[in-house]
Design a protein around this motif. Structure first.
Motif, PDB file in Angstrom:
ATOM      1  N   ALA A   1       3.378  -2.612  -5.502  1.00 16.10           N
ATOM      2  CA  ALA A   1       2.549  -3.774  -5.148  1.00 16.10           C
ATOM      3  C   ALA A   1       3.126  -5.052  -5.752  1.00 16.10           C
ATOM      4  O   ALA A   1       3.073  -6.118  -5.125  1.00 16.10           O
TER       5      ALA A   1
ATOM      6  N   ARG B   1       5.817  -6.298  -3.441  1.00 11.79           N
ATOM      7  CA  ARG B   1       5.263  -6.813  -2.187  1.00 11.79           C
ATOM      8  C   ARG B   1       4.562  -8.151  -2.389  1.00 11.79           C
ATOM      9  O   ARG B   1       4.685  -9.060  -1.565  1.00 11.79           O
TER      10      ARG B   1
ATOM     11  N   LYS C   1       5.478 -11.710  -0.722  1.00 16.72           N
ATOM     12  CA  LYS C   1       4.459 -12.453   0.022  1.00 16.72           C
ATOM     13  C   LYS C   1       4.379 -13.896  -0.484  1.00 16.72           C
ATOM     14  O   LYS C   1       4.258 -14.821   0.303  1.00 16.72           O
TER      15      LYS C   1
ATOM     16  N   TYR D   1      -4.548  -5.212  -3.924  1.00 19.57           N
ATOM     17  CA  TYR D   1      -3.458  -4.815  -3.024  1.00 19.57           C
ATOM     18  C   TYR D   1      -3.232  -3.304  -3.065  1.00 19.57           C
ATOM     19  O   TYR D   1      -3.071  -2.666  -2.030  1.00 19.57           O
TER      20      TYR D   1
ATOM     21  N   LYS E   1      -6.208  -1.613  -1.205  1.00 21.21           N
ATOM     22  CA  LYS E   1      -6.290  -1.808   0.250  1.00 21.21           C
ATOM     23  C   LYS E   1      -5.077  -1.257   0.999  1.00 21.21           C
ATOM     24  O   LYS E   1      -5.199  -0.845   2.137  1.00 21.21           O
ATOM     25  N   GLU E   2      -3.912  -1.253   0.381  1.00 27.56           N
ATOM     26  CA  GLU E   2      -2.699  -0.844   1.092  1.00 27.56           C
ATOM     27  C   GLU E   2      -2.268   0.596   0.826  1.00 27.56           C
ATOM     28  O   GLU E   2      -1.656   1.224   1.675  1.00 27.56           O
ATOM     29  N   TYR E   3      -2.554   1.109  -0.359  1.00 24.32           N
ATOM     30  CA  TYR E   3      -1.997   2.397  -0.736  1.00 24.32           C
ATOM     31  C   TYR E   3      -3.028   3.506  -0.954  1.00 24.32           C
ATOM     32  O   TYR E   3      -2.858   4.612  -0.451  1.00 24.32           O
TER      33      TYR E   3
ATOM     34  N   ILE F   1     -11.632  -0.986   2.541  1.00 25.03           N
ATOM     35  CA  ILE F   1     -10.329  -1.576   2.874  1.00 25.03           C
ATOM     36  C   ILE F   1     -10.533  -3.000   3.368  1.00 25.03           C
ATOM     37  O   ILE F   1      -9.837  -3.924   2.939  1.00 25.03           O
TER      38      ILE F   1
ATOM     39  N   ALA G   1      -9.275  -6.236   1.364  1.00 25.81           N
ATOM     40  CA  ALA G   1      -8.345  -7.124   2.077  1.00 25.81           C
ATOM     41  C   ALA G   1      -8.864  -8.551   2.054  1.00 25.81           C
ATOM     42  O   ALA G   1      -8.103  -9.503   1.839  1.00 25.81           O
TER      43      ALA G   1
END
Length: 187
Positions: free
Chosen positions: A56, A59, A63, A109, A112-114, A133, A137
Motif C-alpha cells: 500500500a 501504491r 498515486k 487503502y 479497501k484494496e487487499y 469497501i 474507499a
C-alpha cells in the motif's frame, strides 16, 4: 501508529499490522483471511498485514506522484513536456506532519484494496464487506484529497520541517473584482 522503517531508518510503510487490526477488528474475528497467495509466504497474519502495508505504501506514493496537485506543488504546472518519469516521487522520510492521517490513509487503502475484497461476497450488494469497501474507499478518497489540498505535512526542501515555503499556495483561476465593468482575470 508509527511509520515502519527499515534498518537504515528509511520509511517503508505508513502503517503497521496493529493499525490495520485496530481499524476494523471485526474483519479478523468474523472471517478467516487466507494469505497463501502472498508473494512470500508469511508465517503469521501480522506478517501478512505488514507485507500488505508495504504494498500500500508503494501504491499511495505512486498515486501522490500521479496527481495534478503534486505536480502543482512542485511547480510543474502547464508543462506539456513532463512525463510520469520526470516528476520526482514523494520522499516518505520528509513527511513531518499529520502522520496519523497518513497512517489512516494507508490503513483505509489496505482494507479497501487487499483485505475486504478477499472476504466480500460481490454477488450480494447488501453484504457488509461490500459496503465496508465502499465506506473505506470514500474515507480514503476524502482524506487523500484533503492531504493533497493542504500539503502542510511535507517538507519539500528537507531542511527544517514545514515552513511557509513548503506549504501549498492555491490561486483561483477566474476571479472577478469589484463590479462587472472592472473584470480582472487571474491565470
Amino acid at each position: 501508529m508509527a511509520f515502519v522503517t527499515n534498518v537504515n531508518g528509511n520509511v517503508i510503510a505508513y502503517c503497521e499490522a496493529a493499525d490495520i487490526r485496530d481499524k476494523d477488528q471485526r474483519v479478523f474475528e468474523s472471517n478467516e483471511i487466507n494469505f497463501a497467495d502472498a508473494p512470500t509466504t508469511p508465517t503469521s497474519l501480522d506478517e501478512y498485514l505488514e507485507d500488505l502495508s508495504i504494498k500500500a505504501f508503494a501504491r499511495i506514493n505512486e498515486k501522490i506522484r500521479a496527481s495534478a496537485k503534486w505536480r502543482s506543488y512542485l511547480g510543474y504546472t502547464n508543462n506539456s513536456a513532463l512525463t510520469g518519469n520526470t516528476i520526482p516521487g514523494i520522499n516518505a522520510d520528509r513527511i513531518v506532519g499529520r502522520k496519523s492521517d497518513i497512517t489512516d490513509l494507508a490503513t483505509y487503502y489496505v482494507l479497501k484494496e487487499y483485505l475486504l475484497p478477499k472476504v466480500a461476497d460481490f454477488g450480494d450488494e447488501l453484504n457488509s464487506e461490500v459496503q465496508k469497501i465502499t465506506y473505506y474507499a470514500s474515507k480514503f478518497d476524502d482524506l487523500f484529497n484533503e492531504l493533497m489540498d493542504m500539503m502542510d505535512w511535507y517538507d519539500a526542501d528537507g531542511a527544517n520541517g514545514v515552513d511557509e515555503n513548503d506549504k501549498m499556495i492555491s490561486f483561483r483561476s477566474n476571479r472577478r473584482s469589484r463590479s462587472k465593468r472592472n473584470i480582472t482575470r487571474v491565470r
